[in-house]
Every structure is written in structure tokens, then in C-alpha cells.
Write a protein that holds these residues in place. Sequence first.
Motif, PDB file in Angstrom:
ATOM      1  N   LEU A 529       0.901  -1.422  -0.172  1.00 26.84           N
ATOM      2  CA  LEU A 529      -0.011  -0.170   0.054  1.00 26.84           C
ATOM      3  C   LEU A 529       0.872   1.095   0.108  1.00 26.84           C
ATOM      4  N   PRO A 569      -7.800  -3.466   1.863  1.00 28.32           N
ATOM      5  CA  PRO A 569      -6.688  -4.229   1.084  1.00 28.32           C
ATOM      6  C   PRO A 569      -5.528  -4.218   2.415  1.00 28.32           C
ATOM      7  N   SER A 577      -4.105  -2.791  -3.336  1.00 28.10           N
ATOM      8  CA  SER A 577      -3.419  -1.808  -2.857  1.00 28.10           C
ATOM      9  C   SER A 577      -3.494  -0.525  -4.154  1.00 28.10           C
ATOM     10  N   TRP A 578      -3.164  -0.957  -5.313  1.00 30.82           N
ATOM     11  CA  TRP A 578      -3.297   0.327  -6.321  1.00 30.82           C
ATOM     12  C   TRP A 578      -4.619   0.650  -6.771  1.00 30.82           C
ATOM     13  N   CYS A 581      -5.353   3.327  -4.469  1.00 33.05           N
ATOM     14  CA  CYS A 581      -4.573   4.432  -4.848  1.00 33.05           C
ATOM     15  C   CYS A 581      -5.512   5.181  -6.145  1.00 33.05           C
TER      16      CYS A 581
END
Length: 683
Positions: A529, A569, A577-578, A581
Motif C-alpha cells: 500500500l 486491502p 493496494s493500487w 490509489c
Amino acid sequence: MPMSWFLLSLALGRSPVVVSLERLVEPQDTARCSVGLSCHLWDGDVLCLPGSLESAPGPVLVPTSLQTELVLRCPQETDCALCVRVVVHLAVHGGWEEPEEGERSDSELQEARNASLLAQVVLSFQAYPTTRCALLEVQVPAVLVQPGQSVGSAVFDCFEAGLGAQVRIWSYTQPRYQKELNLTQQLPALPWLNVSADGDNVRLVLDVSEEQDFGLLLYWDQVQGPLKSWKYKNLTGPQTITLNHTDLFPCLCIQVWPLEPDSVRTSFCPFREDPRAHRNLWHTARLKVPSSGIWQLDAPCSLLAKVALCWQVPDQGPCQPLVPPMRQENVTVNMPHEFQSVRGHPNLCVQVSSWEKVQFQECLWADSLGPFNNDMLLVEMRTDLNDTSVCALESSGCIALPSNTSTRAAHLGEQLLQDFRTHQCVQLWKDDNLGALWACPMDKYIHKRWVLVWLVCLLLVAALFFFLLLKKGRVKAAPRARTALLLHSADGAGYEHLVGALASALSQLPLRVAVDLWSRRELSAHGALAWFHGQRRRTLQEDGVVVLLFSPAAVAQCQQWLQHQTVEPGPHDALASWLSCVLPDFLQGRAAGRYVGVYFDGLLHPDAVPAAFRAAPLFSLPSQLPAFLDVLQGGCGPLPGRPADRAGRVAQALQSALDSCTLQSGTPGCGEAWNPGPHPAPK
């Protein structure tokens, strides 16, 4: 080897010798001797062990010459096999020596001289893939025992062999009193099959009668595994078949048989020594790296080649073979291989060579570990005195340390040895008997050596910058390479190899590529993360672009995320994680100009990409590669070189990896191929 009378009549029927070929009805082996001798054939075969030479204790029976004759063994009228009859001629070798006083009485000596001679004669037969040994007991009456005189012959029926086979026959006695006799013979092949050249083509002429139907198979006779069929036809004779010269390989064979029940097939491989066939074989062979550290040489036939590990320096000079201390190995084609106990390094490559010439070379960890490192390879060799010596591998050879030569390794010899002794170098390979390989980083020495030069250059640049700033009021910043952050899902080793190939190809352009495959140590230290958040923020701050790689698994997890079917996550959940984002940028309309979507040809349909991510441009690679590269260029000015050449280089590297991934489709090593069936619509 039984075969139909049809094939034997074709192969032998036009020869006047065939008319007199004797036909044996007895299915078992037999033996007979000339007049005056008696013979007995042992049941079954015996071990083929000639043994060492021994001195004759007196007169002994030995073979003096061999003869062969072709016969037919026909258990049934139309079921015959070609058979080799062996005739071995025998003679008496040596004589009685006068005994020393007290050794034998006159009566004992006279009794020995009046006894018959008994000899065990071995006939050894070899015709690939068959090896046999038969044992004959031959007895000679005393009246015929005359030293140096021929006593007659023994006849063995018979050793079966195939048409066109090369047979080798040996004969000796047990015990062995002289060097064994040997005979090599080439049996008749297929005179009705003729191979001739016709310019760049090859003609196969099968002179078979017009009424005869037969099958024809062209195949590759591979050492590993079963034969691989190429062309098959049912024909009626006569026939002429034309082959292009590029179709010739040393292992290309022809198999012919009559179209009748229980027929036996006859094979013929006429191109084993053809220079064109060997050239074609090397032109067709391909060295591949299906995954990191794994190499495979694909070829239709076996190759006489050696493979070795080599070290590639960043200046693109010749790759230096690591032999010794490592050994060269024979190549087995069409099978994956890896070098045991070797630690991955971007400078380690594999070389395939034949007749001292390097034919292929591929770097084993280029896609997973990135471009070449500026490391120095130290070779630690074991000596006869149970000691070690260390040398540095350079283009001129392995330079012993310390050294007085004018090479880079010699100038830094003491420092490199200090790093080696204090374990600052990374061990890549070790063998307790041969030695070890060590990779020593050179960046710190290069930085120390050029620090003053860099300071002077920086001062000059600063002075020039200040002067231009005063003169013009502003300075236009020089264009810099744009950053591209690649985000993907963990779909298995095959898909990671494909992502690594794309990253490596893009890094050859004026682009700074960031991908988690090249930063596993940072990813493990900081967590997925934190790493993805930091990389996204840095990329967007530098006016870079974030590339989202969509695969079937990535799309499925995105759908679950959008439908709120997943949990928060974790620190090692890369995809989640992405997604956390980048998803806010798409939902809040901030994706334009900052994100690009990508999927690979044949692995996904564009409609499968969730609607939430279609605010960014979406490209299929490598089919839409030119447009994708134009978007990556952004506002940084044109990339050097012609667009077609630039796209061609990237497409070639990407297509090779995509082909490898597609071949593994359906296995855990690669993501599943795209299924055009229904998929849930995003909410």
C-alpha cells in the motif's frame, strides 16, 4: 524383424541374387559344422564379454575368418525376415611343448595328444538397435589336430536384420587366445526409393508398380520422445514427390508400407549427412527464456551443441563464458533447463555454441531484474594446494588480483580484494571442488573517482545557468524522460514474464519505467500500500503517466471492488493496494491525461474493462502499440528515431513474450485466455 513378402520382393526382387536366396522355415536359430567336426548351439543368447587374452596351454581351436550370406527366415509363406547367416572358419593354433623333467609322464602326455579339441566359439552381432551373442561348442577329433592347419567351418543360422541396416559381427573363443575377428556389412536398402536433386528442390522417386497402394509418412526422428509426424499420404505407385530444400533436416525420415493388414513399415533417413539439412536445422532452432532463469532450445532435431553460462558487461562487448570454473553441458532440445545453484543477476546470460562458434545467446534475468548492472565479476578458483586464487573477469580475460596491468580491475585490485574478503560482494554460484563466482558493485568506486570532475561540471553548469538567467530572464528547461508507472495483477509467472518484457522494452526508450517486479525489496520493506501510493504520487508530480494493465484476473477483482464485495486491502495485496490509489481519481474525474489502460491481444476483450476505467485511453498491445507510444510521449517532445522503428523494436520484444504466455494458456504459469462469454456489468 518380420516383414511382408511384398517389401522384400520390392527391395530385393530385381537383383539376380535374390532368385537364389535360401528360405529357412525353422523359426529358431541353428548351427551345423563341416564334415569331421561336431557342433552344439547353446539355447538363448549369452553375455558379450570377450575377456582378456590368455596364453594357450597347448593346441587350441581359434576362428580365422568370417563370411556372411543373406537368407530369408519365413515361418509362413508370406511372412519373411531378412537374415544374416554367419560362417566362421576354424584352425588349430599352437602346439605341445616338451615338458620339463618331472612335470608329466610320457603316458599322460600321449593321452593328452590323442584327445579331441573342444572350443567355445562366440558370435557377437550388432545392428542398431539390436545386440546379440550366440555360443557354439565345436569339437575336433584328435586325428585332425595339426598345429597351424585349418580343420573346417561352423555355420550359424541366423541373425535377423532390417533392410538397409549396417551390421557388425565379431568372433572369438572363451577363453580368448587371440584378437577377436570382426566384419562390417551394409545390407541392401530400398533400390525402389531414389532421392535426387532438382535445383533448389529434392525429388523422392518411388518406383512402385501401378497396382500397388502404399502409405507414405515423412517424419522427424527425434532422440527424445516419439517420432513427430510431418506429412502423411496414401498413394498408388509410381510416385514422384518434391520437397523444398528448406524442408530438409538431418532427422527427416521417410516411412513406406503397403496398405494391407499387418504390414511392416520400412524407414529410410537419407539426409543425416546433408550439409543443407544441417544449415536448415540451425536456422530453424530458437533459444527462448520462458521465465526468469529458465532457458529452452527449440529445434526439430537433436543438435550437437554445448551450453554455458556467460557474463555480459554493460558496454555491449562480447559475453565472457564462465568456463572454467563452471562446466559446459550438452544441449537437450525442446526441454526447459536451468543452471543449478545459480543466483539470479541481470548480467548472467546463456550461450549455445557449436564447433567453437556461438550460435545463440539470451540473458536469463533481463525481464525480471532489469538492465545490466555495472558490477565486476570475481572468479574464485580452487588450486591443487587446497588454496584459492581470485581473478576479475574483463573483456581481455580473467585478470589475476592484484595485478600490474592497466585494466580497470587492476587499478581497483586491492579494493576489490578487500570487498571480497569482507563479504561485500554477492555470491552467485559455488562448487566446493571448482570454485565460486562473486558480483562486486562498482558504483561506489566510479563515484569516488569522478566526484571532483562532477563538482567542476556542476559549477560550470551553475555558472552558465546563472549567466543565461541574467541575460534572458528565463531558461527553458531541457526535456527529460517521462516516468511510466506500470500497475498489474499477480496472474502467475507467465503473466509476470509478459509484464517484465513490456517494462524492459519501454525502458529502452527515453522513459523511466517503474514496476513492482523490479522493486521487490522496497515492496517487502515498506508494504504494498505504501509503495504504490508513493510511486503514484511521485509519477503524477513529475507529469508522468500511470499505465493500468488489465487481465482477466484484474478485471474480476476490479468488478468485486466496485460492487463492494471485497475487504479492506492488506499490506501485501498488490491489486487492492493500487486500486485504492487510483480509483478515487477515476470516480472524481481526475483521470484524463494521467492514466492509460492497456490489455494484451487475445487475453481480454475491451468490453470486459469496467466502465469506471474507460475515462482513460485504452489500448490493445502490440496491435495498437504506435498510438500507445504517442500517448506515453505526452508533452515531452518526440522520441528519437523513426516512429516505425521505435514501435517495431518494442513490438518484437512484446510479441515474443506474448507468444510464450499464450502457449502456456490454461496453466498456472499464465493467465487464462479471454473467454467471450457473458461477464457482469459494473454498477
